[in-house]
Design a protein around this motif. Structure first.
Motif, short mmCIF file in Angstrom:
data_model
loop_
_atom_site.label_atom_id
_atom_site.label_comp_id
_atom_site.label_asym_id
_atom_site.label_seq_id
_atom_site.Cartn_x
_atom_site.Cartn_y
_atom_site.Cartn_z
N VAL A 1 13.27 -49.18 -33.79
CA VAL A 1 14.45 -49.16 -32.32
C VAL A 1 14.54 -48.77 -31.39
O VAL A 1 13.89 -49.29 -30.39
CB VAL A 1 15.71 -49.67 -33.03
CG1 VAL A 1 16.06 -48.07 -33.06
CG2 VAL A 1 16.73 -50.05 -31.53
N PHE A 2 13.77 -47.66 -31.61
CA PHE A 2 13.35 -46.26 -30.18
C PHE A 2 12.30 -46.81 -29.73
O PHE A 2 11.80 -46.96 -28.20
CB PHE A 2 13.09 -44.99 -30.25
CG PHE A 2 14.66 -44.65 -30.95
CD1 PHE A 2 14.91 -43.85 -30.58
CD2 PHE A 2 15.04 -44.50 -32.13
CE1 PHE A 2 17.12 -42.76 -30.45
CE2 PHE A 2 16.79 -43.96 -32.18
CZ PHE A 2 17.00 -43.13 -32.00
N GLU A 3 11.22 -47.15 -30.47
CA GLU A 3 10.11 -47.60 -29.61
C GLU A 3 10.14 -49.33 -28.95
O GLU A 3 10.00 -49.27 -28.21
CB GLU A 3 8.59 -47.94 -30.99
CG GLU A 3 7.81 -48.43 -29.79
CD GLU A 3 6.22 -48.40 -30.63
OE1 GLU A 3 5.82 -47.39 -31.30
OE2 GLU A 3 5.65 -49.57 -31.54
N ARG A 4 11.48 -50.06 -29.73
CA ARG A 4 11.29 -51.46 -29.59
C ARG A 4 11.97 -50.69 -27.66
O ARG A 4 12.15 -52.01 -26.59
CB ARG A 4 12.73 -51.91 -30.09
CG ARG A 4 11.18 -53.27 -31.30
CD ARG A 4 11.71 -54.14 -31.89
NE ARG A 4 13.25 -53.60 -33.16
CZ ARG A 4 14.19 -53.41 -33.03
NH1 ARG A 4 15.09 -54.57 -32.12
NH2 ARG A 4 14.83 -52.98 -34.50
N LYS A 5 12.83 -50.08 -27.87
CA LYS A 5 13.80 -49.79 -26.11
C LYS A 5 13.00 -49.62 -25.40
O LYS A 5 13.41 -48.88 -24.33
CB LYS A 5 15.27 -48.81 -26.98
CG LYS A 5 15.65 -49.34 -28.01
CD LYS A 5 17.17 -50.71 -27.23
CE LYS A 5 17.70 -51.00 -28.35
NZ LYS A 5 18.24 -52.35 -28.24
N GLY A 6 12.16 -48.76 -25.55
CA GLY A 6 10.83 -48.53 -24.84
C GLY A 6 11.25 -46.78 -24.77
O GLY A 6 10.87 -46.16 -23.31
N ILE A 7 12.02 -46.63 -25.83
CA ILE A 7 12.44 -44.88 -25.92
C ILE A 7 11.29 -43.99 -25.92
O ILE A 7 10.47 -44.28 -27.38
CB ILE A 7 14.02 -44.29 -26.04
CG1 ILE A 7 14.84 -45.46 -25.34
CG2 ILE A 7 13.81 -43.65 -26.10
CD1 ILE A 7 16.15 -45.48 -25.88
N LYS A 8 11.16 -43.22 -25.21
CA LYS A 8 9.30 -42.28 -26.02
C LYS A 8 9.80 -40.44 -25.81
O LYS A 8 10.16 -40.28 -25.22
CB LYS A 8 8.13 -42.19 -25.15
CG LYS A 8 7.68 -43.82 -24.97
CD LYS A 8 6.02 -43.11 -24.27
CE LYS A 8 5.07 -44.32 -24.72
NZ LYS A 8 6.00 -45.59 -23.60
N SER A 9 9.81 -40.75 -26.81
CA SER A 9 10.74 -39.31 -28.03
C SER A 9 9.88 -38.70 -28.91
O SER A 9 9.72 -39.02 -29.72
CB SER A 9 12.34 -38.87 -27.98
OG SER A 9 12.31 -38.39 -28.46
N ASP A 10 9.22 -36.89 -29.03
CA ASP A 10 8.98 -36.49 -29.99
C ASP A 10 9.67 -36.10 -31.07
O ASP A 10 9.13 -36.21 -32.37
CB ASP A 10 8.27 -35.26 -29.90
CG ASP A 10 7.05 -35.19 -28.41
OD1 ASP A 10 6.72 -36.18 -28.59
OD2 ASP A 10 6.55 -34.40 -28.11
N LYS A 11 11.03 -36.45 -30.57
CA LYS A 11 11.38 -36.12 -32.40
C LYS A 11 11.37 -37.38 -32.87
O LYS A 11 12.32 -37.78 -33.91
CB LYS A 11 13.24 -36.49 -31.36
CG LYS A 11 13.56 -34.51 -30.52
CD LYS A 11 15.01 -34.70 -29.54
CE LYS A 11 14.80 -33.92 -28.64
NZ LYS A 11 16.01 -34.59 -27.55
N VAL A 12 11.56 -38.43 -32.29
CA VAL A 12 11.92 -39.87 -33.60
C VAL A 12 10.63 -39.64 -34.29
O VAL A 12 9.35 -40.15 -34.43
CB VAL A 12 11.42 -41.26 -32.39
CG1 VAL A 12 11.60 -42.33 -33.69
CG2 VAL A 12 12.74 -40.87 -31.58
N ASN A 13 11.05 -40.14 -35.84
CA ASN A 13 10.05 -40.34 -36.77
C ASN A 13 10.33 -41.45 -37.90
O ASN A 13 11.13 -41.55 -38.25
CB ASN A 13 9.92 -39.42 -37.54
CG ASN A 13 9.48 -37.54 -37.17
OD1 ASN A 13 8.53 -37.26 -36.88
ND2 ASN A 13 10.87 -37.20 -36.34
N LYS A 14 9.02 -42.60 -37.83
CA LYS A 14 9.52 -43.69 -38.63
C LYS A 14 9.42 -43.29 -39.99
O LYS A 14 9.00 -42.60 -40.13
CB LYS A 14 8.49 -45.09 -38.00
CG LYS A 14 8.73 -45.29 -36.62
CD LYS A 14 7.39 -45.97 -36.22
CE LYS A 14 7.07 -46.20 -34.63
NZ LYS A 14 6.17 -46.80 -34.13
N ALA A 15 10.40 -44.30 -40.43
CA ALA A 15 9.81 -44.12 -42.30
C ALA A 15 10.72 -45.88 -42.86
O ALA A 15 11.14 -46.08 -41.97
CB ALA A 15 11.23 -43.28 -42.35
#
Ligand SMILES: NC(=O)c1ccc[n+]([C@@H]2O[C@H](COP(=O)([O-])OP(=O)(O)OC[C@H]3O[C@@H](n4cnc5c(N)ncnc54)[C@H](O)[C@@H]3O)[C@@H](O)[C@H]2O)c1
Length: 468
Positions: free
Chosen positions: A454-468
């Motif tokens: 969802v973060f990528e879909r919302k265009g939010i870039k952050s190093d803290k986000v890890n997909k699983a």
């Protein structure tokens, strides 16, 4: 005039009285749809708490507004009751009760059977009965029909005030089994699967085409005439079994395709390929590909359950449903996979799972609704707690976790603030509700596991986000 002609006249003039048994996610919107189209509808439910609420115009389901129920009640077209003797004053009875799996993962038809017994007590000539609950092929013919027939076969107990009204054999001592009513002539029986997609703003009860299968051609004709009054399109099929099978095909198709992308997610992750990037690229193909999204596991009252209704029935025919079992295995494994990914991420950041605090975002099985049946978020809480982690959740739709058949967590939703987000070692996005403030989450959480991209879909870039 035949019973069929009489009933068809009542249906097409909208003077037919409708009874809906089971006022849940499916039955309540269906009852309201008939009421809004001018039919008199009586809703029947065994849950005594729901009856006064509904009669006061109050909704207990978040995405069904109270105003809709209130209008239907005020128009006198809708009323709820737990008095099943009022089935006698209906012309059409639609059954929308649960069809779960039992503890051995086998079909639990007790709700359908109990409803059928109630109907059989009050069945009278000229009535149409439709089952809408999802179930295996053969339920209407093999379970419902015999119960209804058994009920109407008793001649002793005939109500002297109403020559068409009979008491079922099982309530009588020494009841005769002379058949008085014939399906297709005296009463009508059909199956029409419910395709409701809660909170889908593009499609509502009345705009989703409805598949209908009758036990006899007359049953089909009457049932199609009924749904033609309120649904955009009816799709007749040759039998109740074909209609039952249609619903299962639809849900098995989803279960298997979700399992496929879930498996590919794990394979591609090992290869350092992003499944969501691949899906986005693949879906540009204008034919022959349909998009399905991976996630933390299957949820809801349908997709994780219905396929196993077929598995059970197929055994009677010496067939193993291998695809269904395999999809079930892969989908069931997803919460475990998410826990493993979370553990690895914490380890990489110098933390152990047992020493960590985790905030799970979203408890309902899909976004923007309050239905948490079979939700993978509940499994995640169980797995994290079993590993010693300290777990909380936030879900704007579920302020408090009610006990379910399997879990009793006694937890309440924690507020989503910069302070609360920062206080957890890790925030896990399980259900991507639209109302969550994703920027706030990205800005304040220490580490994020995103199971929905969802973060990528919302265009939010952050190093803290890890997909699983
Ligand atoms: N929820 C969905 O999105 C959805 C979609 C398509 C099909 N279905 C199918 O529709 C059926 C109903 O599902 P639901 O989600 O509405 O369930 P639900 O649990 O929301 O509602 C069922 C209602 O039936 C009542 N009930 C149970 N036994 C009863 C009885 N003997 N007499 C009267 N009322 C009784 C319950 O109190 C409850 O209010 C199931 O077979 C389900 O698989 C559900």
């Amino acid at each position: 005039m035949t019973h069929k002609t009489q009933l068809l006249t009542k249906i097409t003039s909208r003077s037919a009285k409708i009874g809906v048994i089971g006022l849940g996610y499916v039955g309540l919107p269906l009852a309201l749809t008939f009421a809004e189209k001018g039919f008199k509808v009586t809703g029947f439910d065994i849950d005594e708490k729901k009856i006064p609420m509904l009669n006061n115009g109050e909704s207990y389901i978040k995405h069904i507004p109270s105003s809709r129920i209130k209008s239907a009640v005020d128009s006198t077209n809708f009323e709820a009751t737990s008095d099943f003797s009022r089935l006698t004053s209906t012309d059409v009875i639609i059954i929308c009760v649960p069809t779960p799996l039992d503890e051995h993962r086998e079909p639990d038809l007790s709700y359908v059977e109990n409803s059928a017994y109630e109907v059989s007590k009050y069945l009278k000539k000229g009535q149409l009965v439709v089952l809408e609950s999802s179930t295996y092929p053969g339920t209407t013919d093999e379970v419902l029909l015999p119960i209804l027939e058994q009920g109407i076969k008793a001649v002793i107990g005939l109500d002297p005030d109403d020559e068409d009204r009979l008491t079922p054999a099982r309530h009588l001592i020494g009841g005769s089994s002379v058949s008085r009513f014939t399906v297709g002539d005296d009463f009508f029986l059909a199956f029409s699967p419910e395709r409701e997609d809660p909170n889908n703003s593009d499609y509502t009860t009345s705009t989703i085409p409805k598949v209908v299968g009758g036990v006899t051609p007359n049953c089909l004709e009457v049932a199609c005439a009924l749904y033609d009054q309120v649904i955009v399109k009816t799709v007749p099929v040759s039998s109740a079994r074909a209609a039952e099978a249609t619903k299962l095909l639809e849900n098995i198709f989803r279960s298997i395709n979700i399992a496929l992308v879930n498996e590919l997610k794990m394979v591609f992750d090992r290869m350092d390929i992003d499944i969501w990037e691949v899906i986005n690229a693949a879906k540009t193909k204008p034919f022959g590909f349909m998009e399905f999204q991976p996630g933390p596991g299957l949820g809801g009252h349908c997709i994780p359950i219905d396929p196993f209704y077929l598995t059970w029935k197929a055994r009677e025919y010496d067939i193993n449903t291998k695809f269904i079992e395999l999809a079930g295995e892969i989908n069931t494994y997803q919460p475990y996979y998410v826990v493993e990914k979370t553990r690895d991420l914490l380890n990489k950041n110098g933390k152990s799972l047992s020493q960590s605090s985790i905030l799970i975002l979203g408890i309902s099985y899909k976004k923007n609704i309050d239905d948490m049946r079979e939700s993978p978020s509940l499994k995640l809480i169980e797995l994290f707690q079993a590993k010693g982690a300290n777990v909380d959740y936030h879900d704007p739709y579920i302020p408090k976790l009610p006990p379910t058949r399997k879990y009793n967590f006694e937890m309440s939703s924690v507020p989503l603030t910069s302070g609360s987000l920062a206080s957890y070692d890790l925030v896990l996005l399980s259900t991507d509700h639209d109302s969550l403030d994703y920027q706030l989450i990205a800005d304040n959480a220490k580490l994020i596991v995103d199971t929905r991209n969802v973060f990528e879909r919302k265009g939010i870039k952050s190093d803290k986000v890890n997909k699983a």
